[in-house]
Design an enzyme around this catalytic site. Structure first.
Site, PDB file in Angstrom:
ATOM      1  N   SER A 213       0.870  -1.182   0.000  1.00 23.99           N
ATOM      2  CA  SER A 213       0.000   0.000   0.000  1.00 23.99           C
ATOM      3  C   SER A 213       0.899   1.221   0.000  1.00 23.99           C
ATOM      4  CB  SER A 213      -0.870  -0.026   1.263  1.00 23.99           C
ATOM      5  OG  SER A 213      -1.477   1.228   1.503  1.00 23.99           O
TER       6      SER A 213
ATOM      7  N   TYR B 226      -2.119  -1.365  10.623  1.00 29.45           N
ATOM      8  CA  TYR B 226      -2.047  -1.493   9.168  1.00 29.45           C
ATOM      9  C   TYR B 226      -0.715  -0.963   8.647  1.00 29.45           C
ATOM     10  CZ  TYR B 226      -3.804  -1.382   4.335  1.00 29.45           C
ATOM     11  OH  TYR B 226      -4.000  -1.595   2.988  1.00 29.45           O
TER      12      TYR B 226
END
Length: 282
Positions: free
Chosen positions: A164, A177
């Site tokens: 990401s 995350y």
């Protein structure tokens, strides 16, 4: 239920005007993965489903791993008639031994499965932090560990890790995350260095916000964390730093993943390929 992400080309509440339309989707690249076995985690929906379908369209036999039986059934139905095949496998990635065993014999490994929770660190549940790192960092390690012996033995393999922008940049309220994705970047680079003498590449793909249920479910939490209404989250938080003011489509991510799995991508390894609309150009 959180407010749905507004489709591109429409006007979202609280915005000044219509969002840029999603550009017409070009024809897929002509990629040939016939004879290859691919494993995709989190394959029942979102990016994982798009990757499984794209690899099957290129002729690969795809092991589609997920814990969502209904989503796997839908994926299998959508794959009917493609040059390759999709083999659904129910698996919870917190079962790390089973994850490692499932990767044996794979020529291509796509580590995609992910979870998300948006909370300040001081109120982030420790058990959720543990689960996110198990699924998004420890499970990829075990899957790579299970796949490498076969890849090394044949002198060819492809590992693609769905990272990401948050593997390269941090955002507030996403401690688990961001920590998992940063760790995945390091794991991917280490696998690239170790795999190079054996014909195995390892890369990360780093999208910005993708049009998936995972992103849609973040909106309510983001609104609370930032103290703004839900209808302002997309423009003021998610797309704030993106030069292209739209969400990434899952198929766009899958196309990049598929290319990295081809023989033509043999010299790309240890890389982080951003699909972030200019986010990291700042």
């Amino acid at each position: 239920m959180s407010t749905p992400v507004t489709a591109a080309g429409t006007t979202a509440p609280g915005t000044a005007g219509p969002a840029p339309a999603v550009p017409p989707r070009p024809a897929a690249l002509d990629l040939d993965l016939r004879g290859r076995t691919a494993l995709v985690t989190g394959a029942a929906g979102g990016i994982g489903r798009a990757c499984a379908l794209r690899l099957a369209a290129a002729g690969a036999r795809v092991r589609a791993l997920d814990r969502a039986a209904e989503g796997l059934e839908e994926l299998t139905a959508r794959a009917d008639g493609l040059p390759g095949a999709v083999e659904p496998r129910l698996l919870d990635l917190t079962d790390l031994d089973a994850a490692e065993e499932a990767a044996a014999g794979a020529d291509i490994l796509v580590n995609n499965a992910g979870l998300q929770l948006v909370r300040p660190i001081e109120s982030f549940p420790p058990e959720v932090f543990h689960t996110l790192l198990t699924v998004m960092l420890e499970a990829p390690f075990r899957l790579i560990r299970g796949a490498l012996p076969h890849m090394y033995a044949q002198g060819w393999g492809r590992v693609v890790n769905l990272s990401s922008v948050h593997g390269l940049r941090a955002s507030a309220f996403k401690s688990a995350y961001v920590a998992a994705k940063h760790g995945l970047e390091g794991l991917s680079k280490t696998a690239a260095l170790e795999g190079a003498p054996h014909g195995v590449t390892s890369n990360c793909v780093n999208p910005g916000y993708v049009r998936t249920p995972l992103v849609e479910r973040q909106i309510a939490d983001q609104a609370v964390a930032h103290g703004i209404p839900e209808d302002r989250v997309l423009t003021e938080v998610m797309l704030k730093d993106s030069a292209l003011k739209r969400l990434v489509e899952p198929e766009e991510v899958a196309e990049a993943v598929a290319y990295l799995c081809t023989p033509q991508a043999a010299f790309i390894t240890g890389a982080s390929l951003t699909l972030d609309g200019g986010w990291t150009a700042h």
